[in-house]
Write a protein that holds these residues in place. Sequence first.
Motif, mmCIF file in Angstrom:
data_model
loop_
_atom_site.group_PDB
_atom_site.id
_atom_site.type_symbol
_atom_site.label_atom_id
_atom_site.label_comp_id
_atom_site.label_asym_id
_atom_site.label_seq_id
_atom_site.Cartn_x
_atom_site.Cartn_y
_atom_site.Cartn_z
ATOM 1 N N ARG A 205 14.239 3.366 -18.875
ATOM 2 C CA ARG A 205 13.872 4.166 -20.052
ATOM 3 C C ARG A 205 13.388 3.260 -21.184
ATOM 4 O O ARG A 205 12.326 3.501 -21.777
ATOM 5 N N SER A 206 14.142 2.207 -21.475
ATOM 6 C CA SER A 206 13.789 1.292 -22.577
ATOM 7 C C SER A 206 12.440 0.623 -22.335
ATOM 8 O O SER A 206 11.636 0.467 -23.260
ATOM 9 N N CYS A 207 12.202 0.204 -21.086
ATOM 10 C CA CYS A 207 10.935 -0.461 -20.756
ATOM 11 C C CYS A 207 9.742 0.470 -20.976
ATOM 12 O O CYS A 207 8.729 0.085 -21.566
ATOM 13 N N CYS A 208 9.865 1.709 -20.484
ATOM 14 C CA CYS A 208 8.772 2.683 -20.652
ATOM 15 C C CYS A 208 8.486 2.946 -22.130
ATOM 16 O O CYS A 208 7.322 2.934 -22.565
ATOM 17 N N PHE A 209 9.539 3.173 -22.904
ATOM 18 C CA PHE A 209 9.354 3.500 -24.316
ATOM 19 C C PHE A 209 8.814 2.309 -25.107
ATOM 20 O O PHE A 209 8.020 2.481 -26.034
ATOM 21 N N ASP B 85 23.662 8.239 -22.506
ATOM 22 C CA ASP B 85 23.659 7.412 -21.295
ATOM 23 C C ASP B 85 22.924 8.106 -20.146
ATOM 24 O O ASP B 85 23.214 9.257 -19.810
ATOM 25 N N ARG B 86 21.975 7.406 -19.567
ATOM 26 C CA ARG B 86 21.235 7.864 -18.398
ATOM 27 C C ARG B 86 20.578 9.233 -18.580
ATOM 28 O O ARG B 86 20.534 10.057 -17.672
ATOM 29 N N VAL B 87 20.071 9.447 -19.793
ATOM 30 C CA VAL B 87 19.152 10.565 -20.034
ATOM 31 C C VAL B 87 17.836 9.950 -20.482
ATOM 32 O O VAL B 87 17.815 9.083 -21.355
ATOM 33 N N MET B 88 16.746 10.358 -19.859
ATOM 34 C CA MET B 88 15.427 9.909 -20.314
ATOM 35 C C MET B 88 14.676 11.146 -20.793
ATOM 36 O O MET B 88 14.504 12.112 -20.038
#
Length: 556
Positions: free
Chosen positions: A306-310, A493-496
Amino acid sequence: MQKKWWHTKTAYQIYPKSFCDSNGDGIGDLPGIISKLDYLKDLGIDIIWLSPIYCSPLADQGYDISDYYNIDPRFGTMDDMDRLIAEAKKRDMYILMDLVVNHCSDEHEWFKKACEDPDGEYGKYFYIEDCPDGKLPCNWRSYFGGSVWEPLPGHPDKYYLHMFHKKQPDLNWENPKLREEIYKMINWWLDKGLAGFRIDAIINIKKALPWRDYPANRADGMCSPGEMLKHAVGVGEFLGEMRDRTFLPHSAFTAGEVFNEKPEELPDFIGDNGYFSTMFDFNEAIFGGSEKGWYDQTPITPNDYRSCCFASQKKIGDIGMLSNIIENHDEPRGVSRYIPEGECTLTAQKLLATMNVMLRGLPFIYQGQEIGMENVEFQSISEVDDISTLDEYQVALDAGLTPDAALKAVNRVSRDNARTPFQWDASANAGFTTGTPWLKVNRNYTKINLESQKNDPDSVYQYYRRLLALRKDPAYSKTVVYGDLLPVFEDQDRVMAYYRKSADQTLLVIGNYKTQPQTLTLPSKIKNIVLNNLPQLKTDENEITLEGYQAVVLEV
C-alpha cells in the motif's frame, strides 16, 4: 497534463517465447500471437508489447540483439511481423516492440568489426580500453555478477564494458555516429507501422566518466551498477535527442524502463514534452532489495505494498501518467509476491487486481496475470534457465546458505517464474505446444488455465474482464482514467483504500488485505456498488464490513 490517445487504453505484455507455439517446436512465435489477438481484444486489451523477437543468440533471452532489422527465425519471419501489425490494426490494437539500445549482442556485426579493428570506426561504437597486465579501469559489478570488464576477443590487453551479460557489450552513446545508427533503426520500424516501443534499461546509456572506483559493497571488492548511476549526469541530452529525432515525428507511444531517476527529473521523463509517454512504476518491485543479494531480500507485506503504491502516485501527481504493473518478464508472479504465503485464494487475487488496475495510470497486464498464474516450485537449480537466477543462487551459496536454502531464496524472486509457458488449458503442456516446451510448464497448469476460467463468471479471468471494462465504461471512464487519487484509511492495518475523484463523481476503491473481516465507517453514503469481488457486501448505515480479502469499488 495534456490528454493523449493512449490514456484510456489497457496494455498487455507478451513474452513471445512462452505465449503460444504454432508449429510445435516448443517455442512461442508470431503466428501463435496472431491466433490469440481476438482473445486479447475480448479481454479488453488495446496495446501489446512484445519482448524481443529480433535475431539473437538468446544469452539473455533476446535482450542481446545480433540484428535489429530482422526477426529471429525461432519466432517467425518479417512477413509474420507485418501481418501481426496489420491484424492488430484491424482490431484497433497497437503493437510495441522492445527497444534495447544500451547494449547489443557480441554477435552483432558492429562488435565483430570492433574485434577486428578496436581502434577503427566500430571500435568507437563500444567502450574498449587498454588494460595492460589486466588492470581494470574501474571496480563496477555487472547486473548479472562479475566485473563489467571482459577481455576483447583476439586482444588480450584490451577490455570491453558490459553492464549486463558478457555477451551484451554496451554501446557507446557518447559517439554521435552510433546514435545516428540507432535513430535510423528506430525510424525504420516506426515507418513500418509500429505504434512505439517499451524502452529497456535506458538509464544505463549514460556512464559516469572518466572511469573510477566506488566503495565496494560485497566481498568481491566491486560496487553495484546503481552506485555508478548515482554519479552519471546528462542522460537527458541523449534521451531528448532520441525523442526529437524518432518518437515525436511519428507520434509514437513509448514506455520507459526507468530506475534511479531523480524526483526533479520526472517532468523531463514523462511530462507533456517528456522523453517518453510513460514510465513503469517499480516501487513495489524494488521494495526490500538488499545489496547482499536476493537471498537477503525482505518480503513485502500488505501495508508495505500500500505504501509503495501511494508513494509513487504522490510523486507523479499530475506531471504525467505512470504505467502500473503487478508483474513482468523480470519479476516473479505478483500473486505469489504481494499476497502473503498461505493466503493466495481467488478472492485475494481479485483484490490485488482491483488495487492495482484502479490506480491512476496505464495498466500493463503481463501474460498469465489475468488467469492468476503463480510462481513455480523449482525442484533443482538444473530446472532454472535464467542467468540472473543462476548468478544469485551462487551468491547465496557463497554467503553460506545450503543448496536447499539457496534454491528456496532464489525461487521466490526468479525471473523464470514469469517465463514458464502460458497455461491455455489442461491438455499436455498446458496447450502451449505440441512439442517439448523450451522451459517446463508450471506443474499447477491442470488447476490454473484459461479454458477452465473462460466461461466461469466467478473466475479471475472474468473478473479482469470486468475490471478492464471499467476504463471504457462511459459512466466511469473519466474518473477512472483522469480522476485524482486520494488515499484513505492509511492507519488501518491491512486495508488499502483510495478515492478516485473527478469534478462530478467520486469512487472509493477499498480492499481488506486480511483473511479476517474488517468493519469500516465510511465518510459518506454509498450511491452504487460498481464492482465487488464477492457476491455480497455487508452494509449498515455508513458502516461496511468487508470479508477477508474482499475488494469493492463504490460510487459515493
